[in-house]
Design a protein around this motif. Structure first.
Motif, short mmCIF file in Angstrom:
data_model
loop_
_atom_site.label_atom_id
_atom_site.label_comp_id
_atom_site.label_asym_id
_atom_site.label_seq_id
_atom_site.Cartn_x
_atom_site.Cartn_y
_atom_site.Cartn_z
N THR A 59 0.57 -1.68 0.02
CA THR A 59 0.48 -0.33 0.23
C THR A 59 0.49 1.24 -0.01
O THR A 59 1.96 1.46 1.07
CB THR A 59 -1.00 0.11 1.73
OG1 THR A 59 -2.24 -1.45 1.22
CG2 THR A 59 -2.52 1.10 1.80
N TYR A 60 0.58 2.44 -0.65
CA TYR A 60 1.54 3.14 -1.05
C TYR A 60 1.04 4.38 -1.00
O TYR A 60 -0.46 5.05 -1.36
CB TYR A 60 2.19 3.39 -2.10
CG TYR A 60 2.94 1.93 -2.08
CD1 TYR A 60 4.44 1.62 -2.64
CD2 TYR A 60 2.70 0.88 -2.93
CE1 TYR A 60 5.07 0.78 -2.36
CE2 TYR A 60 3.00 -0.24 -3.17
CZ TYR A 60 4.37 -0.35 -2.85
OH TYR A 60 5.09 -1.46 -2.91
N LYS A 65 3.42 6.19 -6.61
CA LYS A 65 3.25 5.13 -6.54
C LYS A 65 4.17 4.87 -7.45
O LYS A 65 4.04 5.81 -8.29
CB LYS A 65 2.04 5.69 -6.49
CG LYS A 65 1.02 4.76 -5.49
CD LYS A 65 -0.47 5.08 -5.79
CE LYS A 65 -1.57 4.61 -4.62
NZ LYS A 65 -2.84 4.57 -4.93
N THR A 105 -1.95 2.23 7.18
CA THR A 105 -1.93 3.88 6.46
C THR A 105 -1.86 4.82 7.85
O THR A 105 -1.38 5.79 7.76
CB THR A 105 -2.48 4.52 5.60
OG1 THR A 105 -3.55 4.46 6.36
CG2 THR A 105 -2.52 3.36 4.08
#
Length: 123
Positions: A59-60, A65, A105
């Motif tokens: 997950t970015y 990304k 996040t």
């Protein structure tokens, strides 16, 4: 005692690459989600990338990304952040974190933090 130790930071020109490493000890590494956060001077610590204990794709944060890639080597108790096409705005202290919370996040999902490694990108 849970310990996370980051390494691999340094000074690089814009467009260059670095690979950060985070070595974990003192707990079952494979059972934790792992994340990378960064903090620039005068700014809040911000999410960069995360990978769950179960693996899968990372997950970015939107700005990284396509440039950054997170991975983990369970046998070595190590998580990596490959950073390509670096930009001056990537300059920050980068922190590794481990946790069991599902909101990978968010800082509150993590219970252990490393001391950070400096990444400086010159223009």
């Amino acid at each position: 005692q849970v310990q996370l130790v980051e390494s691999g930071g340094g000074l690089v020109q814009a467009g260059g690459s670095l690979r950060l490493s985070c070595a974990a000890s003192g707990y079952m590494f494979s059972s934790y989600n792992m994340g990378w956060f960064r903090q620039a001077p005068g700014k809040e610590r911000a999410f960069v990338a995360a990978i769950r204990w179960s693996g899968g794709s990372g997950t970015y944060e939107d700005s990284v990304k396509g440039r950054f890639s997170i991975s983990r080597d369970t046998a070595k108790n190590t998580v990596y952040l490959q950073m390509n096409s670096l930009k001056p705005e990537d300059t920050a202290v980068y922190y590794c974190a481990a946790g069991i919370g599902g909101a990978v996040t968010r800082m509150y999902a993590y219970t252990s933090w490393g001391q950070g490694t400096q990444v400086t990108v010159s223009s």
